[in-house]
Design an enzyme around this catalytic site. Structure first.
Site, PDB file in Angstrom:
ATOM      1  N   LYS A   1       2.423  27.402  54.463  1.00 41.59           N
ATOM      2  CA  LYS A   1       1.262  26.793  53.812  1.00 41.59           C
ATOM      3  C   LYS A   1       1.332  26.961  52.285  1.00 41.59           C
ATOM      4  O   LYS A   1       2.237  27.596  51.767  1.00 41.59           O
ATOM      5  CB  LYS A   1      -0.026  27.389  54.383  1.00 41.59           C
ATOM      6  CG  LYS A   1      -0.266  26.985  55.847  1.00 41.59           C
ATOM      7  CD  LYS A   1      -0.419  25.476  55.998  1.00 41.59           C
ATOM      8  CE  LYS A   1      -0.978  25.054  57.335  1.00 41.59           C
ATOM      9  NZ  LYS A   1      -0.082  25.272  58.467  1.00 41.59           N
TER      10      LYS A   1
HETATM   11  C1  PLP Z   1      -4.720  20.997  60.277  1.00 38.01           C
HETATM   12  C2  PLP Z   1      -4.471  22.406  60.740  1.00 38.01           C
HETATM   13  N1  PLP Z   1      -5.485  23.147  61.169  1.00 38.01           N
HETATM   14  C3  PLP Z   1      -5.322  24.415  61.589  1.00 38.01           C
HETATM   15  C4  PLP Z   1      -4.081  24.989  61.601  1.00 38.01           C
HETATM   16  C5  PLP Z   1      -3.930  26.390  62.120  1.00 38.01           C
HETATM   17  O1  PLP Z   1      -3.512  27.263  61.129  1.00 38.01           O
HETATM   18  P1  PLP Z   1      -2.974  28.729  61.520  1.00 38.01           P
HETATM   19  O2  PLP Z   1      -1.531  28.599  61.877  1.00 38.01           O
HETATM   20  O3  PLP Z   1      -3.188  29.540  60.268  1.00 38.01           O
HETATM   21  O4  PLP Z   1      -3.817  29.209  62.651  1.00 38.01           O
HETATM   22  C6  PLP Z   1      -2.968  24.260  61.161  1.00 38.01           C
HETATM   23  C7  PLP Z   1      -1.636  24.873  61.178  1.00 38.01           C
HETATM   24  O5  PLP Z   1      -0.643  24.322  60.847  1.00 38.01           O
HETATM   25  C8  PLP Z   1      -3.167  22.928  60.728  1.00 38.01           C
HETATM   26  O6  PLP Z   1      -2.131  22.174  60.327  1.00 38.01           O
END
Ligand code: PLP
Length: 413
Positions: free
Chosen positions: A206
């Site tokens: 990210k």
């Molecule tokens: C649009 C979106 N929401 C939520 C998430 C979830 O993030 P995490 O991996 O920090 O739980 C992601 C992960 O890539 C995502 O792309």
């Protein structure tokens, strides 16, 4: 030339400085590894950076989304509007609580949730034309800022007001990002003002990272308190406050909470990443502009929009590969780019095309004409702050070469 290619360009490479490494080492030496002073510093600085009153650090954006909908009182049988073009997490947290995602098609240009379709989906729900109970209560909406290009949150707020919905903003891709608010005639950041809760991701690839991690931000003290409490087993006090001078060993279990707290070891990274967030964004923006320029003459490629009323986080650089003589060549290109040492990805196969949502829950493709067509053309190219000019030139040159190759093969056929 190992593997027959001249360079390897990963899809992502995190940008980690000596200051971050030293902070992690200092944390290791401090004797306090789990949630503690570094998490508190990270939270305070993050809340300030997005212009929110409260920030609660957790171990993923998924956890933040889960805690957000729980704190808002989402109950079994209720319904929440969720874009079909998103990652698994956005919809699964609704299912965690026994509620249902009402999937919505995407906008052709931005790939973000299409609010006209959201309106249409609510109408269809009431007419009993969707695989959901027509009488179910629609309580919320979870907009996603795909690739880091924000939705117009004025429009989302107006939509939510009209339908009496809460908003949880999935800003996993959108730190830092902003849109020009026509309503307030000012720039508004993701996480600033509009949504009840905004959730960010610090996953390894990210825009800023803690390895794994996330943050829930809100202006509402009660929501913040509930999110914090449920992030650590529903306890009345966390370990850091119990071991502080004047703290007590004692705590009470107030609810059956979760184990979602972020450790100080991760926050050690986050504190420094956060301080560099705008610098990192600017580097991605420079690379994105350079992609936009150098790929402007590539046939069969459609480039992502870059509107002047947005500060784009440029988490992803998503191009579209138009079909060639009626044939989809996206997968062929990904394979060839990988053979040339270039990491690519697809964001995403829409939710309604995954077995759980399609076969088990009964969502059909004709309800999502835009996402069903477009996702087959999507291709995310490598984009990360420390990408070198040589690496980017190699990606552009190779992409054009493999495209030409595919075109000539089909012309000859
Ligand atoms: C649009 C979106 N929401 C939520 C998430 C979830 O993030 P995490 O991996 O920090 O739980 C992601 C992960 O890539 C995502 O792309």
């Amino acid at each position: 030339m190992a593997g027959g290619y001249s360079m390897e360009v990963p899809f992502h490479r995190p940008s980690i400085t000596e200051a971050e490494i030293e902070e992690v080492v200092a944390c290791l030496r401090s004797g306090w590894l789990t949630t503690g002073p570094r998490v508190r510093r990270f939270e305070e600085a993050f809340a300030q950076a997005v212009g929110a009153r409260w920030a609660v650090a957790v171990n993923s954006c998924t956890a933040a989304l889960h805690l957000a909908v729980e704190a808002l009182g989402l109950r079994a049988g209720q319904v929440v509007l969720v874009p079909t073009l998103t990652f698994a997490a956005t919809a699964e947290v609704v299912r965690y609580l026994g509620a249902w995602p009402l999937l919505v098609d995407c906008d052709h240009s931005t790939l973000n949730m299409d609010l006209n379709d959201a309106e249409d989906k609510i109408r269809k729900l009431r007419q009993g034309r969707l695989p959901l109970d027509r009488r179910a209560e629609v309580v919320g909406i979870i907009p996603v800022h795909v690739a880091g290009l924000m939705m117009d949150m004025d429009d989302v707020a107006e939509f939510a007001r009209r339908h009496g919905l809460w908003i949880v903003e999935d800003a996993a891709h959108a730190f830092p990002a902003a849109y020009w608010s026509k309503h307030t005639q000012s720039w508004r950041k993701a996480g600033e003002k509009t949504a009840a809760v905004t959730c960010f991701s610090f996953y390894a690839n990210k825009t800023i990272t803690t390895g794994e991690g996330g943050m829930a931000v809100t202006d509402d003290a009660q929501l913040a308190a509930r999110i914090r409490q449920m992030s650590l087993h529903g306890l009345s006090h966390d370990a850091w406050s119990r071991y502080q001078a004047g703290g007590s060993w004692d705590y009470q279990i107030l609810s059956p909470g979760y184990k979602y707290n972020l450790p100080d070891l991760a926050a050690a990274l986050g504190i420094h990443q956060l301080a560099r967030a705008e610098e990192l964004r600017q580097k991605r923006e420079t690379l994105a502009r350079s992609y936009l320029e150098s790929l402007s003459d590539a046939s069969f490629v459609e480039l992502p929009p870059n509107p002047s009323d947005r500060v784009h986080a440029w988490h992803l650089f998503v191009i579209r590969i138009r079909s060639l003589a009626g044939q989809n060549i996206r997968d062929e290109l990904i394979r060839k780019l990988r053979e040339a040492g270039i990491g690519c990805s697809v964001h995403w196969r829409p939710l309604h095309l995954h077995p759980y949502y399609r076969d088990i829950l009964g969502w059909s493709s004709d309800l999502f004409p835009v996402a069903t067509t477009i996702w087959q053309q999507l291709l995310s190219l490598p984009l990360f702050p420390d990408m070198t000019i040589e690496e980017q030139q190699y990606v552009v040159k190779t992409l054009k070469a493999v495209l030409n190759q595919s075109v000539s093969v089909r012309k000859a056929a």
